[in-house]
Motif scaffolding. Structure first.
Motif, PDB file in Angstrom:
ATOM      1  N   LEU A  47      28.593  17.905  37.172  1.00  0.00           N
ATOM      2  CA  LEU A  47      29.190  18.144  38.237  1.00  0.00           C
ATOM      3  C   LEU A  47      30.101  16.911  38.658  1.00  0.00           C
ATOM      4  O   LEU A  47      29.414  15.755  38.757  1.00  0.00           O
ATOM      5  N   GLU A  67      32.824  18.539  44.625  1.00  0.00           N
ATOM      6  CA  GLU A  67      32.876  19.958  45.213  1.00  0.00           C
ATOM      7  C   GLU A  67      33.545  19.690  46.618  1.00  0.00           C
ATOM      8  O   GLU A  67      33.131  18.787  47.374  1.00  0.00           O
ATOM      9  N   ASP A 104      36.149  22.241  49.734  1.00  0.00           N
ATOM     10  CA  ASP A 104      36.933  23.542  50.151  1.00  0.00           C
ATOM     11  C   ASP A 104      38.445  23.402  50.073  1.00  0.00           C
ATOM     12  O   ASP A 104      38.805  22.181  50.520  1.00  0.00           O
ATOM     13  N   THR A 106      41.101  16.635  44.604  1.00  0.00           N
ATOM     14  CA  THR A 106      40.817  16.440  42.957  1.00  0.00           C
ATOM     15  C   THR A 106      41.263  15.255  42.780  1.00  0.00           C
ATOM     16  O   THR A 106      40.411  14.427  42.117  1.00  0.00           O
ATOM     17  N   SER A 154      39.059  34.147  46.706  1.00  0.00           N
ATOM     18  CA  SER A 154      39.411  32.761  47.150  1.00  0.00           C
ATOM     19  C   SER A 154      40.914  32.899  47.578  1.00  0.00           C
ATOM     20  O   SER A 154      41.735  33.647  46.831  1.00  0.00           O
ATOM     21  N   THR A 202      45.191  21.047  39.091  1.00  0.00           N
ATOM     22  CA  THR A 202      43.928  20.343  38.777  1.00  0.00           C
ATOM     23  C   THR A 202      44.355  19.111  37.733  1.00  0.00           C
ATOM     24  O   THR A 202      44.192  18.086  37.879  1.00  0.00           O
ATOM     25  N   LEU A 250      36.896  28.439  41.488  1.00  0.00           N
ATOM     26  CA  LEU A 250      36.900  28.498  43.116  1.00  0.00           C
ATOM     27  C   LEU A 250      36.059  29.880  43.305  1.00  0.00           C
ATOM     28  O   LEU A 250      36.101  30.688  42.694  1.00  0.00           O
ATOM     29  N   LYS A 301      35.548  27.764  48.047  1.00  0.00           N
ATOM     30  CA  LYS A 301      35.136  26.216  47.710  1.00  0.00           C
ATOM     31  C   LYS A 301      35.240  25.966  46.249  1.00  0.00           C
ATOM     32  O   LYS A 301      35.099  26.862  45.364  1.00  0.00           O
ATOM     33  N   VAL A 302      35.741  24.638  46.000  1.00  0.00           N
ATOM     34  CA  VAL A 302      36.222  24.364  44.650  1.00  0.00           C
ATOM     35  C   VAL A 302      34.864  23.509  44.142  1.00  0.00           C
ATOM     36  O   VAL A 302      34.436  22.517  44.719  1.00  0.00           O
ATOM     37  N   THR A 303      34.624  23.794  42.724  1.00  0.00           N
ATOM     38  CA  THR A 303      33.433  23.098  42.036  1.00  0.00           C
ATOM     39  C   THR A 303      34.376  22.628  40.598  1.00  0.00           C
ATOM     40  O   THR A 303      35.125  23.509  39.889  1.00  0.00           O
ATOM     41  N   THR A 323      33.697  20.671  37.145  1.00  0.00           N
ATOM     42  CA  THR A 323      32.873  20.167  36.199  1.00  0.00           C
ATOM     43  C   THR A 323      33.425  19.646  34.849  1.00  0.00           C
ATOM     44  O   THR A 323      34.399  20.036  34.809  1.00  0.00           O
TER      45      THR A 323
END
Length: 377
Positions: free
Chosen positions: A63, A66, A68, A79, A103, A115, A146, A150-152, A154
């Motif tokens: 990770l 994270e 929003d 990012t 999303s 990104t 997304l 919520k953006v994750t 990895t």
């Protein structure tokens, strides 16, 4: 001081609790289980150990951050604010893959390219590169995911999926993923001192995974991982994890494992796969029909993934085979039988209600794992 990382072990639907147990068995206590993933804290060694040892996880992701985001500007700025230079060197290759569910930012190609731009800007700034990044170095595959805004973000530490153990020299038409095969074994109460049979063994995946579990051999022992090329993880970390795995393997554990199949060709493939897995002749292979199963052993385990009869023409044949199987196996009431199939009439055809049922997915096929517990003598 040890560096801390948050890892996400991804899992097929229905296997999350098994992956969580495996993570805890590695000694990582703070484990959070969500749909399709298990989240936990670890150090550098944990990245290597997770990839080597997790039998039922699909991948191990690191990770990075994270937050929003409901606009592309927000996605870009947040990012870019993350410390990518700590993970990706100046020449690192970093393709970006993505997914978006429920999303505001629903266009996956746009999310990926924004990104990518944000990471490029951050790396150019931090590595002092004026023009472009070469990307000729090691692979650092980034994912932007997304879910409900919520953006994750990895980075994939595994490379190829963890089901690719490195022993499969050949396979049948509908091979069972190694990760699911390991889960089927772990969902039983089998212990390495008990007899184990797969009477529809195909290319041998279930008996091979049982043998690896039986001798406590790390499933990732025979392959390479993406993290091995990452500069921020010293090579000594992977070496240490491999040495630890070698010490923990119990090669002296005797095993009584059998794989049988109606196809002579599949038995030959299974033998080759077992040799490639380093198991030699530990598993005994035999060409025979499932309904010819016969044993003098007072108890044991049968774990199988028989044909499902998904194709219309095969259905009657498969259903007749399930009926015969029920008649054959009722002669062995002290044996525990575990069958994975998508056929909803299985219990009726087999002639007995399962002690327990568990919903699992074999690829995209919804299946049930029918568990019949043997009677103790």
């Amino acid at each position: 001081m040890k560096k801390k990382f948050t890892l996400i072990a991804t899992a097929a639907m229905g296997l999350e609790s098994i992956v969580a147990n495996e993570v805890k068995a590695l000694g990582y206590e703070e484990v959070k289980v969500e749909n399709g993933k298990v989240i936990y804290e670890t150090d550098e060694l944990g990245i290597a150990r997770s990839n080597l040892w997790l039998r039922t996880a699909d991948r191990v992701k690191l990770l990075i951050g994270e937050f929003d985001a409901t606009t592309y500007d927000e996605l870009f700025e947040k990012t870019k604010a993350l410390p990518w230079e700590k993970f990706i060197p100046e020449d690192g290759e970093f393709p970006v893959i993505g997914k978006s569910h429920k999303s505001t930012l629903y266009s996956v190609p746009d999310c990926q390219s924004i990104t990518k731009k944000a990471i490029v800007e951050r790396l150019k700034q931090k590595h002092g590169v004026a023009r472009w990044l070469k990307e000729t170095g090691a692979l650092h595959r980034v994912e932007v995911a997304l879910l409900k805004d919520k953006v994750t973000l990895t980075m994939d530490s595994s490379g190829s999926g963890l089901h690719k153990r490195g022993y499969r020299t050949g396979q049948g038409e509908a091979p069972l993923k190694e990760t699911l095969a390991a889960a089927l074994v772990q969902l039983t109460n089998w212990t390495p001192d008990q007899t184990f049979y797969d009477i529809f063994c195909g290319s041998g995946t279930i008996p091979i995974e049982a043998a690896l579990i039986g001798q406590n051999i790390a499933p990732g022992f025979n392959r390479e991982f993406a993290f091995e090329g990452w500069e921020f993880i010293p090579a000594s970390v992977h070496e240490r994890a491999l040495e630890e795995a070698e010490d923990l393997a119990n090669y002296d554990q005797p095993l009584d494992i059998y794989g049988t199949d109606i196809s002579h060709k599949m038995i030959e493939i299974a033998k080759d796969n077992a040799m490639e897995a380093g198991l030699g002749d530990l598993v005994k292979w035999k060409q025979m029909q499932a309904n010819d199963f016969h044993t003098t052993s007072s108890g044991g385990y049968i774990v199988s993934n028989p044909p499902y009869g998904e194709r219309i023409g095969d259905r009657q044949e498969v259903e007749a085979m399930y009926q015969k199987l029920g008649n054959t196996l009722k002669q062995y009431p002290t044996w525990s039988v575990y069958i994975l199939t998508s056929n909803e009439n299985f219990e009726k055809l087999y002639g007995k209600e399962a002690s327990k049922k568990r919903k699992l997915f074999n690829g995209f096929i919804r299946t049930d794992y029918y568990q019949y517990f043997g009677r103790s003598e």
